[in-house]
Design a protein around this motif. Structure first.
Motif, PDB file in Angstrom:
ATOM      1  N   PRO A 152       0.624  -1.347  -0.076  1.00 41.92           N
ATOM      2  CA  PRO A 152      -0.113   0.129  -0.093  1.00 41.92           C
ATOM      3  C   PRO A 152       0.748   1.388   0.003  1.00 41.92           C
ATOM      4  O   PRO A 152       1.950   1.362   0.657  1.00 41.92           O
ATOM      5  CB  PRO A 152      -0.897  -0.054   1.294  1.00 41.92           C
ATOM      6  CG  PRO A 152      -0.209  -1.221   2.207  1.00 41.92           C
ATOM      7  CD  PRO A 152       0.693  -1.830   1.147  1.00 41.92           C
ATOM      8  N   ASP A 153       0.302   2.350  -0.739  1.00 35.40           N
ATOM      9  CA  ASP A 153       1.012   3.578  -0.802  1.00 35.40           C
ATOM     10  C   ASP A 153       0.739   4.499   0.450  1.00 35.40           C
ATOM     11  O   ASP A 153      -0.284   4.752   0.647  1.00 35.40           O
ATOM     12  CB  ASP A 153       0.903   4.255  -2.007  1.00 35.40           C
ATOM     13  CG  ASP A 153       1.615   5.543  -2.226  1.00 35.40           C
ATOM     14  OD1 ASP A 153       2.289   5.707  -1.480  1.00 35.40           O
ATOM     15  OD2 ASP A 153       1.095   6.233  -3.351  1.00 35.40           O
ATOM     16  N   VAL A 154       1.627   4.714   1.477  1.00 33.52           N
ATOM     17  CA  VAL A 154       1.555   5.134   2.764  1.00 33.52           C
ATOM     18  C   VAL A 154       1.236   6.600   2.482  1.00 33.52           C
ATOM     19  O   VAL A 154       0.224   7.090   3.310  1.00 33.52           O
ATOM     20  CB  VAL A 154       2.614   4.848   3.701  1.00 33.52           C
ATOM     21  CG1 VAL A 154       2.551   5.410   5.026  1.00 33.52           C
ATOM     22  CG2 VAL A 154       2.798   3.362   3.949  1.00 33.52           C
ATOM     23  N   GLU A 155       1.792   7.089   1.673  1.00 34.39           N
ATOM     24  CA  GLU A 155       1.729   8.773   1.644  1.00 34.39           C
ATOM     25  C   GLU A 155      -0.010   8.911   1.083  1.00 34.39           C
ATOM     26  O   GLU A 155      -0.534   9.748   1.495  1.00 34.39           O
ATOM     27  CB  GLU A 155       2.715   9.476   0.526  1.00 34.39           C
ATOM     28  CG  GLU A 155       4.024   9.256   1.054  1.00 34.39           C
ATOM     29  CD  GLU A 155       5.138   9.676   0.098  1.00 34.39           C
ATOM     30  OE1 GLU A 155       4.609  10.333  -1.077  1.00 34.39           O
ATOM     31  OE2 GLU A 155       6.196   9.522  -0.012  1.00 34.39           O
ATOM     32  N   LEU A 156      -0.112   8.294   0.000  1.00 32.66           N
ATOM     33  CA  LEU A 156      -1.461   8.338  -0.214  1.00 32.66           C
ATOM     34  C   LEU A 156      -2.659   8.294   0.737  1.00 32.66           C
ATOM     35  O   LEU A 156      -3.666   8.795   0.823  1.00 32.66           O
ATOM     36  CB  LEU A 156      -1.820   7.608  -1.621  1.00 32.66           C
ATOM     37  CG  LEU A 156      -3.355   7.461  -2.370  1.00 32.66           C
ATOM     38  CD1 LEU A 156      -3.580   9.147  -2.938  1.00 32.66           C
ATOM     39  CD2 LEU A 156      -3.342   6.674  -3.425  1.00 32.66           C
ATOM     40  N   LEU A 157      -2.339   7.137   1.420  1.00 38.34           N
ATOM     41  CA  LEU A 157      -3.191   6.838   2.751  1.00 38.34           C
ATOM     42  C   LEU A 157      -3.515   7.761   3.402  1.00 38.34           C
ATOM     43  O   LEU A 157      -4.309   8.273   4.157  1.00 38.34           O
ATOM     44  CB  LEU A 157      -3.071   5.484   3.191  1.00 38.34           C
ATOM     45  CG  LEU A 157      -3.256   4.157   2.405  1.00 38.34           C
ATOM     46  CD1 LEU A 157      -2.613   3.186   3.341  1.00 38.34           C
ATOM     47  CD2 LEU A 157      -4.709   4.125   2.273  1.00 38.34           C
ATOM     48  N   SER A 158      -2.102   8.513   4.042  1.00 36.47           N
ATOM     49  CA  SER A 158      -2.140   9.788   4.971  1.00 36.47           C
ATOM     50  C   SER A 158      -2.844  10.999   4.312  1.00 36.47           C
ATOM     51  O   SER A 158      -3.466  11.696   5.146  1.00 36.47           O
ATOM     52  CB  SER A 158      -0.704   9.890   5.203  1.00 36.47           C
ATOM     53  OG  SER A 158       0.014  10.411   4.151  1.00 36.47           O
TER      54      SER A 158
END
Length: 161
Positions: A152-158
């Motif tokens: 998962p893309d952590v930056e996108l989720l944040s």
């Protein structure tokens, strides 16, 4: 009539035709043993057929030819005598190969049993049940069927939160 007398009659039949008294004894015995009549008829016909064959003159050098053939056969294996000296190596090698294969099978079975997942003891299941709540496990089948993809893309989720 006993077995020895029957064998004497058979030997006499091979040498010459049976005399009338021998033939009478044989016929009286065959009357009491009809199951043997076919064998004696076959024996008589074979002896008669062999008697009609022409006599072949035995060569004068037959013994010399037989001895020379024997000597040739005895002389032939001398070339391979070294192979007989090391035949025990072949036998020992086969035994060691079989023993090694058996040991390999035993080790593989043991290793598979050792590497197999252990059955959880009831106490361990109880501890896990106390630590985990049932809610995450309710959706386990759905999560297990999801395709495995990139992390998962952590930056996108944040950013989405």
């Amino acid at each position: 009539m006993n077995k020895r007398e029957l064998e004497e009659l058979r030997a006499a039949l091979w040498q010459r035709p049976l005399r009338p008294e021998e033939e009478a004894r044989l016929q009286s015995w065959l009357a009491g043993h009809p199951e043997e009549r076919e064998d004696w008829d076959l024996e008589r016909s074979l002896t008669h057929a062999l008697g009609r064959l022409r006599q072949v003159e035995v060569p004068s050098n037959l013994a010399a030819r037989v001895w020379s053939a024997i000597e040739r056969e005895e002389a032939a294996p001398k070339r391979w005598r070294w192979a007989h000296r090391f035949s025990w190596v072949r036998a020992v090698w086969i035994r060691w190969a079989v023993a090694g294969a058996a040991a390999l099978i035993v080790v593989m079975v043991w290793w598979q049993g050792w590497q197999a997942p252990k059955v959880l003891e009831p106490e361990a299941v109880q501890v896990w049940a106390e630590l985990l709540s049932p809610e995450p496990l309710a959706e386990f089948d759905i999560v297990a069927r999801l395709p495995v993809g990139p992390a998962p893309d952590v930056e996108l989720l944040s950013l989405l939160q």
